[in-house]
Write an enzyme that holds these catalytic residues in place. Structure first.
Site, PDB file in Angstrom:
ATOM      1  N   LYS A 172     -44.574  41.437 -94.338  1.00  0.00           N
ATOM      2  CA  LYS A 172     -45.708  42.426 -94.767  1.00  0.00           C
ATOM      3  C   LYS A 172     -46.797  41.780 -95.649  1.00  0.00           C
ATOM      4  O   LYS A 172     -47.083  42.332 -96.619  1.00  0.00           O
ATOM      5  CB  LYS A 172     -45.067  43.738 -95.371  1.00  0.00           C
ATOM      6  CG  LYS A 172     -44.087  44.568 -94.865  1.00  0.00           C
ATOM      7  CD  LYS A 172     -43.602  45.563 -95.661  1.00  0.00           C
ATOM      8  CE  LYS A 172     -42.210  45.056 -96.256  1.00  0.00           C
ATOM      9  NZ  LYS A 172     -41.432  46.165 -96.657  1.00  0.00           N
ATOM     10  N   ASP A 207     -34.685  48.966 -98.457  1.00  0.00           N
ATOM     11  CA  ASP A 207     -35.084  50.410 -98.441  1.00  0.00           C
ATOM     12  C   ASP A 207     -34.376  51.291 -97.345  1.00  0.00           C
ATOM     13  O   ASP A 207     -34.128  52.499 -97.491  1.00  0.00           O
ATOM     14  CB  ASP A 207     -36.623  50.579 -98.334  1.00  0.00           C
ATOM     15  CG  ASP A 207     -37.300  49.767 -97.130  1.00  0.00           C
ATOM     16  OD1 ASP A 207     -36.486  48.835 -96.571  1.00  0.00           O
ATOM     17  OD2 ASP A 207     -38.367  49.708 -97.073  1.00  0.00           O
TER      18      ASP A 207
HETATM   19  C1  BGC Z   1     -38.762  44.092 -94.241  1.00  0.00           C
HETATM   20  C2  BGC Z   1     -37.668  44.954 -94.235  1.00  0.00           C
HETATM   21  C3  BGC Z   1     -37.909  46.356 -94.712  1.00  0.00           C
HETATM   22  C4  BGC Z   1     -39.152  47.082 -93.852  1.00  0.00           C
HETATM   23  C5  BGC Z   1     -39.497  48.301 -94.278  1.00  0.00           C
HETATM   24  C6  BGC Z   1     -39.937  44.607 -93.312  1.00  0.00           C
HETATM   25  O1  BGC Z   1     -41.060  44.020 -93.165  1.00  0.00           O
HETATM   26  O2  BGC Z   1     -38.487  43.046 -93.749  1.00  0.00           O
HETATM   27  O3  BGC Z   1     -36.713  44.579 -95.136  1.00  0.00           O
HETATM   28  O4  BGC Z   1     -36.952  47.206 -94.555  1.00  0.00           O
HETATM   29  O5  BGC Z   1     -40.216  46.418 -93.693  1.00  0.00           O
HETATM   30  O6  BGC Z   1     -39.984  48.374 -95.401  1.00  0.00           O
END
Ligand code: BGC
Length: 474
Positions: A172, A207
């Site tokens: 992200k 999460d």
């Molecule tokens: C992460 C996850 C997370 C998801 C939603 C992804 O980019 O790797 O750990 O649960 O985003 O937040």
């Protein structure tokens, strides 16, 4: 009938010379039931592979949360949730009245510089915000007793127990130095100690785990917890005997554990997903090309970018915004999912809301025909995202033989983008061929308390478990 199918009549009345080149987008973006079924079947195999010692694309991380709360958990907990966009701090009080709780919370925006600075800067930012929260909301624990804290860290971590986790890699658009490959808990603890904050980190969770626990607490029919927001991912409870990579741990036969799938990494070997040239472009221009390919096709962080690069291409092809200055449109990540959502909700004849968004976000003044084209493209992009997302949920259910259950879903896209949930549900219906008159056997249910009450419950369970271990040793 939901609006899941994208409707070509949306282009009615638009000048033909503008729409001629658009057929190709339908070929790229429309996925029929057969496509979804094939993707889901491959997804099931990849989920299974992730549980083996050799592993595969999908990490299938063991969370060490081994049961659901029974509804009688009590106590006061602080929770910290570091998601994609915000840092959320909560003070949660679980009461002994079954399934009753109170919480106070505050959100802080995670600035861009913090997401791409050093680890120390990130953890100091987190500790400072927690300190500010505690000044505003004293917990009464100033008498020398530390409050237990659960940390929701929404990134892939390798955990050997619930109190630690080594970051596998950032996702992200986070790019903080000195954290990858390290245990994040001691780093956070060091920053908390620098500020003398009286807390003990008792649980590190994802999460999706928080969402699963919180939704199951309210509704025991919930078997999967999923996030559809900046990123996308899901968690579910697995039998330890079906996890070959836990074979050496000597766990009891009936042991279970929540698996944080981290399925955003699905198909990084590019075997099944219908990648378009735009998906390749998004990936190659991203911070970590070749990673999180499913997430890059589906989640909120990327669907705005997808629309942007397509609009730039159509400008260059002489179709959109001719004679206008598209400087802002050329800027990477100029749009997010909110733009798409507002455009799809605009049903006014002259598309006034959409026009306002174009002005505000991009300094563009499109004509109605151009906006109709953009709305049509948004329909294609968002429908594909929703239907691909359905494949992940369907695969978890299929793998675990869950024919009828609820799925707790959290995240701005799934819960705030009008019509999105219907598109996902229609995707599930196409995959499972439920009879027309049958209600949704796998039903999505909105959940918003994962990072507060879900994390607090995870902390309560972790504390009960460690108390039991101590009692056994004594
Ligand atoms: C992460 C996850 C997370 C998801 C939603 C992804 O980019 O790797 O750990 O649960 O985003 O937040």
């Amino acid at each position: 009938m939901s609006d899941f199918r994208f409707r070509p009549e949306m282009l009615e009345g638009v000048a033909e010379h503008l729409t001629e080149g658009l057929k190709q987008f339908e070929d790229w973006f429309i996925l029929d039931a057969e496509d979804l079924k094939k993707i889901t079947d491959h997804f099931v195999k990849e989920l299974e592979k992730g549980l083996t010692k050799e592993g595969g694309n999908i990490p299938m991380n063991v969370t060490w949360v081994s049961r659901f709360p029974n509804g009688h958990e009590t106590g006061r907990f602080l929770t910290l949730d570091m998601g994609g966009t915000n840092l959320r701090v909560c003070d949660v009080r679980l009461s002994d009245r079954r399934r009753d709780f109170e919480q106070t919370q505050r959100k802080f925006l995670l600035p861009k510089e913090v997401k791409s600075g050093t680890g120390e800067e990130l953890w100091d930012f987190v500790a400072e915000r927690l300190e500010a929260f505690l000044e505003e909301h004293p917990t009464g624990a100033e008498d020398g007793t530390n409050l237990p804290l659960a940390f929701t860290f929404s990134f892939p971590v390798d955990q050997q127990n619930i109190r630690s986790g080594v970051l596998q890699h950032w996702t992200k658009k986070f790019d903080v130095s000195g954290v990858q490959g390290q245990d994040v808990v001691p780093q956070l603890e060091a920053a908390l100690a620098r500020k003398n904050i009286p807390v003990d980190v008792v649980a590190l969770i994802n999460d999706t785990t928080g969402t699963l626990i919180a939704s199951h607490y309210r509704d025991p029919q919930v078997k999967v917890g999923s996030i559809f927001s900046t990123g996308t991912n899901a968690a579910y409870m697995e039998e330890c005997k079906s996890i070959p990579k836990l074979a050496g741990w000597g766990l009891p036969d009936d042991a279970k554990v929540i698996i944080n799938t981290e399925y955003g990494a699905f198909d990084c070997d590019r075997k099944i997903l219908p990648f378009t040239p735009f998906d390749h472009q998004i990936d190659s221009e991203s911070l970590r090309p070749g990673t999180q390919l499913y997430e890059k096709m589906v989640s909120g962080l990327y669907i705005g970018e997808m629309l942007r690069i397509i609009m730039v291409k159509l400008h260059e092809d002489g179709i959109l915004f001719q004679g206008q200055d598209i400087t802002r449109l050329r800027k990477a990540n100029a749009l997010d999912a909110t733009f798409l959502s507002i455009a799809e909700m605009d049903i006014t004849e002259e598309l006034e809301d959409m026009r306002e968004e174009f002005q505000e976000e991009l300094s563009l003044s499109p004509i109605v025909d151009e906006m109709k084209i953009c709305r049509y493209l948004i329909g294609l992009i968002a429908t594909r995202a929703a239907r691909l997302y359905a494949c992940g949920v369907a695969a978890i259910c299929k793998k675990n033989n869950l024919r009828k259950c609820h799925v707790g879903v959290d995240g701005s896209v799934i819960n705030k983008y009008s019509g999105f949930k219907c598109r996902v549900s229609q995707g599930l219906r196409d995959i499972f061929d439920w009879p027309v008159r049958e209600v949704d056997l796998i039903a999505l249910s909105a959940s918003e308390d994962g990072s507060g009450v879900g994390a607090a419950l995870a902390a309560a369970l972790a504390m009960e478990d460690s108390a039991q271990i101590v009692t056994k040793i004594i």
